[in-house]
Design an enzyme around this catalytic site. Structure first.
Site, short mmCIF file in Angstrom:
data_model
loop_
_atom_site.label_atom_id
_atom_site.label_comp_id
_atom_site.label_asym_id
_atom_site.label_seq_id
_atom_site.Cartn_x
_atom_site.Cartn_y
_atom_site.Cartn_z
N CYS A 172 14.10 -3.36 1.72
CA CYS A 172 15.34 -3.54 2.89
C CYS A 172 16.50 -3.74 2.27
CB CYS A 172 14.82 -4.27 3.78
SG CYS A 172 15.80 -4.29 5.38
N GLY A 197 3.48 -7.42 8.33
CA GLY A 197 2.54 -6.45 8.93
C GLY A 197 2.84 -5.43 9.80
N GLY A 198 4.22 -5.24 9.75
CA GLY A 198 4.72 -4.21 10.81
C GLY A 198 4.10 -2.80 9.88
N LYS A 199 4.41 -2.58 8.85
CA LYS A 199 4.18 -1.26 8.36
C LYS A 199 2.63 -1.01 7.88
CE LYS A 199 8.57 -1.02 5.51
NZ LYS A 199 8.91 -2.57 5.92
N GLU A 258 -1.40 -9.64 0.50
CA GLU A 258 -0.50 -10.67 1.00
C GLU A 258 -0.42 -11.94 0.41
OE1 GLU A 258 2.72 -12.63 1.77
OE2 GLU A 258 2.76 -10.36 2.13
N ASP A 278 6.04 -2.21 -0.70
CA ASP A 278 7.25 -2.60 0.16
C ASP A 278 7.68 -4.19 -0.32
OD1 ASP A 278 9.25 -3.29 2.18
OD2 ASP A 278 7.63 -3.80 3.66
N CYS A 328 2.30 -5.15 -0.47
CA CYS A 328 3.10 -6.41 -0.06
C CYS A 328 3.18 -6.53 1.31
CB CYS A 328 4.46 -6.38 -0.76
SG CYS A 328 4.63 -6.09 -2.37
N ALA A 329 1.99 -6.92 2.07
CA ALA A 329 1.84 -6.51 3.45
C ALA A 329 2.78 -7.31 4.36
CB ALA A 329 0.29 -6.52 3.83
N GLY A 330 2.87 -8.67 4.22
CA GLY A 330 3.34 -9.43 5.28
C GLY A 330 4.79 -8.97 5.48
#
Length: 457
Positions: A395, A281-283, A302, A342, A277-279
């Site tokens: 989060c 993109g920080g991680k 994503e 994530d 769940c990449a967006g």
């Protein structure tokens, strides 16, 4: 500078609309309340358009973020001061009154100045006809400080009174207490109302955090992550390291949970990683930089095309392949050694960074998210090879999004929990059973939850 150029600059400044920082804050608040905009997106644009910089930009930011954070409490006090339900008033007047009340109750601005400037704002931006009402209400607000108003409005319901004092919806207060217990609850609520510094991540192998802190002119090394730098102020996008992709904006807690996945012991091959769940993109950027150092490759999935573009930008020049698709159906079973899930969540762990978020969320949102979270975690385990490691991250500290999701997936079999020794040894008081939990009031990070699972079959 020539007189002609000075005159041109004065004329240009005179032509710019809404240069007063209070008016900028009001317009930003209106965009949030009327158009469902996000303060962190609209305010920087408004500051740039009105040429507010330095102290003026700081004042506009404090007024905007502080007012939006405190809306529920401010509206309750305004209702008591006015003797009427604020929902019966026009919304732009309520927004202006909240802006004035925030200055009276939370800032060191003299009462006469806060009242006078707000009444002038009401005349110019709302209507002269209601300026008298605004003046009368704000003067009543100014007659007591925040503690006195909290005492006057207290009901004897402990959670309700704490929620009013610390500007949280009662249901969020209850969810935080369910994890922390009553003793730490006031500190946790208070921490949500303290604006955090910008956290930067120095991409490993691209720039050191020492060089990044020197470039930022005053940036200090993070407390926990080996790649974190705290930025003292200003626009991080103006730093060359950020503009060129050597570093990016990322909360230190977000860095830590990604690093916990990368540092988890793993037997066998360690070449194929995936961020499910990449967006935005920080991680992905951090894991991609680590993958480059270890001769591994990272797939990033994503579902939203515009967010996939952000992921591609964050991972430029790294061994990362970006896919636009649904993580629940992506990929071949058993194809990956390390998997990051994530998951989309309520975001209640980042309330200090998203001032309007607490008033937009509903408890019913959690149930729908939990279904998606279980599906994504099950998909992550499907993609992991036997012995592979899956990191489930939110989060949010809410039990229904964290412990209950993990327990439901573990009950189905095929995985076992793994304690993150790397994170536990680096960050004290971060253990939450076999999982990990970071907190703003304990660690200065967002309230990130992490559970590591090992695929067993």
């Amino acid at each position: 500078m020539s007189d002609r150029r000075k005159r041109a600059r004065r004329e240009e400044a005179n032509d710019r609309p809404n240069v007063n920082p209070r008016r900028v804050a009001f317009d930003a608040i209106r965009a949030v309340t009327a158009d469902n905009a996000y303060a962190n997106l609209v305010l920087p644009r408004m500051l740039a358009e009105t040429d507010n910089t330095g102290r003026d930009a700081g004042l506009a930011t404090e007024l905007t973020y502080g007012t939006l954070r405190s809306l529920g409490t401010l509206e309750a006090i305004l209702a008591a001061a006015s003797g009427r339900d604020v929902r019966a008033l026009q919304q732009d007047l309520v927004d202006a009154l909240c802006l004035g009340a925030y200055q009276l109750l939370y800032m060191r601005i003299p009462a006469h100045a806060a009242v006078a400037t707000t009444v002038s704002l009401v005349k110019a931006a709302v209507s002269p006809r209601v300026s008298g009402l605004a003046n009368a209400v704000l003067r009543k607000v100014a007659a007591k400080d925040l503690d006195e108003w909290a005492e006057e409005l207290a009901t004897g319901d402990r959670l309700a009174d704490l929620s009013l004092r610390h500007a949280h919806p009662k249901w969020i207060t209850a969810e935080i207490e369910a994890v922390l217990g009553p003793d730490e609850l006031p500190a946790a609520l208070a921490a949500d109302n303290v604006a955090p510094p910008v956290h930067l991540c120095a991409k490993p192998g691209r720039i050191t955090k020492g060089d990044l802190s020197r470039e930022s002119r005053g940036g200090v090394h993070g407390q926990w992550s080996p790649y974190a730098v705290y930025l003292p102020g200003g626009d991080p996008g103006r730093l060359k390291a950020v503009a060129t992709g050597l570093a990016h904006v990322q909360d230190e807690g977000s860095q830590l949970v990604a690093l916990a996945l990368a540092e988890a012991p793993l037997e066998g091959p360690d070449r194929a990683w995936i961020d499910l769940c990449a967006g935005p993109g920080g991680k992905t950027g951090l894991l991609g930089a680590l993958a480059a150092q270890r001769e591994a490759a990272l797939d990033a999935v994503e579902i939203q095309p515009h967010r996939a573009e952000l992921v591609a930008k964050a991972a430029r020049g790294l061994p990362v392949t970006v896919h636009t698709g649904d993580g629940r159906t992506f990929g071949e079973p058993g194809a990956f050694d390390r998997v990051l899930v994530d998951a989309p969540c309520s975001g209640l762990g980042a309330l200090r960074r998203r001032p309007e978020a607490r008033w937009r969320k509903q408890r019913s949102d959690i149930d729908d998210l939990a279904v998606l979270q279980r599906e994504l975690l099950a998909a992550g385990l499907r993609l992991a090879r036997p012995g592979g490691i899956v990191a489930y991250v939110t989060c949010s500290p809410v039990i229904a999004e964290t412990e209950e999701v993990v327990a439901a997936v573990l009950k189905a079999g095929g995985a076992e929990p793994v304690r993150s020794e790397w994170l536990a040894s680096r960050v004290p008081d971060s253990a939450r059973g076999e999982a990990s939990q970071l907190w703003p009031h304990r660690h200065g990070t967002d309230a990130m939850f992490l559970a590591l699972l090992r695929k067993t079959g």
